[in-house]
Design an enzyme around this catalytic site. Structure first.
Site, PDB file in Angstrom:
ATOM      1  CG  HIS A  57      -2.060  -0.915   1.109  1.00 52.36           C
ATOM      2  ND1 HIS A  57      -2.726  -1.420   2.193  1.00 52.36           N
ATOM      3  CD2 HIS A  57      -2.651  -1.452   0.020  1.00 52.36           C
ATOM      4  CE1 HIS A  57      -3.672  -2.224   1.778  1.00 52.36           C
ATOM      5  NE2 HIS A  57      -3.647  -2.271   0.466  1.00 52.36           N
ATOM      6  CD  GLU A  99      -0.962 -11.991 -24.884  1.00 53.96           C
ATOM      7  OE1 GLU A  99      -0.173 -11.290 -24.234  1.00 53.96           O
ATOM      8  OE2 GLU A  99      -2.065 -12.366 -24.438  1.00 53.96           O
ATOM      9  CG  ASP A 146       2.815 -12.788 -22.594  1.00 49.78           C
ATOM     10  OD1 ASP A 146       3.690 -13.318 -21.887  1.00 49.78           O
ATOM     11  OD2 ASP A 146       1.747 -12.363 -22.128  1.00 49.78           O
ATOM     12  CB  CYS A 173      -1.502  -3.082 -25.028  1.00 51.41           C
ATOM     13  SG  CYS A 173      -1.782  -4.843 -25.200  1.00 51.41           S
TER      14      CYS A 173
HETATM   15  C1  PEP Z   1       1.798  -8.296 -23.251  1.00 49.08           C
HETATM   16  O1  PEP Z   1       1.953  -9.513 -23.152  1.00 49.08           O
HETATM   17  O2  PEP Z   1       2.500  -7.568 -23.976  1.00 49.08           O
HETATM   18  C2  PEP Z   1       0.743  -7.608 -22.484  1.00 49.08           C
HETATM   19  C3  PEP Z   1       0.460  -6.346 -22.691  1.00 49.08           C
HETATM   20  O3  PEP Z   1       0.086  -8.310 -21.537  1.00 49.08           O
HETATM   21  P1  PEP Z   1       0.674  -8.698 -20.099  1.00 49.08           P
HETATM   22  O4  PEP Z   1       1.940  -7.898 -19.887  1.00 49.08           O
HETATM   23  O5  PEP Z   1      -0.401  -8.368 -19.135  1.00 49.08           O
HETATM   24  O6  PEP Z   1       0.920 -10.152 -20.240  1.00 49.08           O
HETATM   25 MG    MG Z   2       0.458 -10.805 -22.264  1.00 51.67          MG
END
Ligand code: PEP
Ligand code: MG
Length: 567
Positions: A186, A428, A452, A499
């Protein structure tokens, strides 16, 4: 140099203020008038609650409502009927209030500390905080006044409790160092919200540091330098000034459209883990949310959150975004993300095991609950659904069929949802890259998860330091995979975002512009920096860089070349 866990970024340079655990020692007594002792205890609990409410009020102003709730949680702990009942029983048996309360708290601390997951462990820290507060009142010990700390103070404590942080004057505290805690504690969360650089779990910092000693801490790297020499002081002061200057310069990009130098507009959205982060994304000028990692909602609980609970959380995020896009990723567990109560079981190779979409499709009730909650929330904003870890067309079809079935259910129940809700996938895995053309026909959008994708393409675990030399999104194989995915998406006419962390990498950005990415989803503090970076490239310049990069044979060559073109 000492090393700890950097939990809140930035460089802090200041004077150490050691927060010694104040002595809460007492000699246990046997009491005769047990009723008077019970009243003394109840009175201490009341005073504790009043103090805590005051702290929560202060925290609400400095850090926000959600953070204040952490403090209010201490009131729930101290008012827990079981705890109070047991303490009063011990007092009735002749124990003094201090001994009775301490022994019950210690019991809870022991139980919580033995747990495997960080969240339950965190509860032990909360109970310790409550114990110290109530004992302090019973013993008449005056607390250290953190609000009086002078400007330029680096707080140094064995453990920094949320109630201590609540007292902090953020204009005076330039850094936080602790012997315990990690990214998810926290106090770490609060330090980030207050934007105070912090390094936690620094071994023996309380005995190594002295009051008034100069200290440098780097909250990104987890580094601590006690009594730095002039050269170190000069170097870190320069770095700190550079960071601050950069931050000021980036402000000119606030409120601007995200566009390349030749006018192509991109979507620049954020990755979030909790609904409240949507507000932070907006504060940082994000244009929406490209990845809501819903597993954190599940990790915060001891059992699967109900449809109603999840609906509340998704609706909250959708409403905070006021019509801006919100891509909610369905539960992505397994691999590096464990949720003990789901009983995932031990696997030889969890990254290649029973996880994410695979787990959800086999645990229909859980998946149904989450999808219904997302669909219901779609009536309150611009919501999309995203499936993680897709490796074959069947998974997309099965997931989408379930969404359609649930839509029909909601229609029949007269419950509102967005009839045109988009359903996309994370690309991914190596498999999804290779059949990206087939998957593009079945998906409304792609989002490339490079964290990933890099691991699965290179067969290199993202957490294994022995193979970290292979783990890079700038590997020729990963770059080709990214290019193929974007191309397949574009050929099918669907938007392709990214992402993974690579979306915010200045070396990757010209390549993504050239390949034709349409959306960048990054952490909130990176928004302005990425917008600035995108604005510095034209398609023509980016194409020239990408053409050269694709001709290179090794990761090192790619990096060496990109360093020459990216400032
Ligand atoms: C990724 O794998 O790039 C992703 C955005 O998901 P996470 O990091 O949550 O696995
Ligand atoms: Mg991922």
């Amino acid at each position: 140099m000492l090393k700890g866990i950097g939990v809140s970024m930035g460089i802090g340079i200041g004077k150490v203020l050691l927060i010694e655990d104040h002595s809460l020692e007492y000699t246990p007594r046997t009491v005769e008038d047990t009723q008077a002792e019970t009243r003394r205890f109840q009175n201490a609990v009341d005073v504790f609650c009043v103090n805590t409410e005051k702290h929560a009020e202060a925290l609400k102003i400095s850090a926000g409502a959600k953070e204040a709730e952490i403090m209010l949680g201490h009131i729930s702990i101290v008012k827990d009927p079981f705890l109070l009942g047991e303490v009063e029983k011990l007092i009735a048996g002749g124990q003094c209030a201090e001994a009775a309360f301490e022994s019950m708290c210690d019991m809870f601390i022991q139980i919580f500390s033995a747990a495997e997951d960080d969240l339950t462990k965190q509860r032990a820290a909360d109970v310790r905080d409550v114990k110290a507060g109530v004992l302090g009142i019973l013993l008449g010990v005056t607390e250290v006044k953190l609000s009086d700390a002078p400007a330029g103070t680096v707080l140094c404590a064995r453990e920094l409790t949320p109630s201590m942080i609540a007292e902090i004057n953020k204009d005076h505290i330039v850094g936080i160092l602790t012997e315990t805690g990690s990214t998810t504690s926290h106090s770490a969360i609060l330090a980030r919200v207050l934007e105070i650089p912090a390094v936690m779990s620094v071994p023996e910092i309380m005995s190594a540091a002295e009051n008034g000693e100069t200290v440098i801490l780097d909250g990104s790297k987890g580094e601590v330098i006690l009594s730095p020499d002039d050269a170190q002081l000069g170097l870190y002061t320069q770095r700190q000034a550079k960071q601050l200057q950069e931050r000021r310069e980036l402000e000119q990009f606030r409120g601007k459209t995200t566009a390349s130098a030749d006018g192509t507009v991109y979507e620049l959205v954020c990755n979030i883990g909790k609904p409240d982060d949507a507000a932070k994304a907006m504060d940082c000028d994000g244009e929406g949310v490209g990845l809501f990692r819903t597993e954190f909602l599940f990790m915060d609980k001891t059992s699967v959150p109900s449809e109603e609970e999840q609906f509340g959380e998704y609706k909250k995020a959708a409403m905070l975004l006021k019509g801006k896009p919100l891509i909610i990723r369905t539960l992505d567990i397994g691999g590096d993300k464990d949720i003990p109560y789901l009983g995932l079981g031990k696997e030889e190779n969890p990254f290649m095991g029973f996880r994410a979409i695979r787990y959800c499709l086999k645990n229909r009730e859980l998946f149904r609950t989450q999808l219904r909650a997302i669909l219901r929330a779609s009536a309150f904003g611009n919501v999309s659904i995203m499936f993680p870890l897709i490796t074959c067309v069947e998974e997309v079809r099965e997931g989408r069929a379930l969404v359609e079935k649930l839509k029909a259910e909601l229609r029949a129940e007269g419950i509102d949802f967005d009839e045109n809700i988009k359903v996309g996938i994370m690309t991914e895995t190596a498999a999804s890259g290779i059949i990206a053309d087939l998957l593009a026909r079945e998906s409304d959008f792609f989002s490339i998860g490079t964290n990933d994708l890099t691991g699965y393409t290179m067969a290199a675990d993202r957490g294994n330091s022995d193979v970290s030399y292979l783990y890079s999104a700038l590997q020729p194989s990963v770059l080709r995979m990214i290019r193929a995915i974007i191309e397949a998406g574009r050929n099918q006419g669907i938007p392709v975002g990214m992402c993974g962390e690579a979306a915010a990498d200045p070396m990757m950005i010209p390549l993504l512009i050239s390949f034709g990415l349409t959306e960048f989803s990054v952490s909130a503090p990176s928004v302005l920096r990425v917008r600035k970076c995108i604005s510095s490239w034209t398609k023509e310049k980016a194409d020239a860089v990408a053409e050269k990069v694709i001709s290179l044979a090794t990761q090192q060559e790619v990096k060496d070349y990109l360093r020459t073109v990216v400032s």
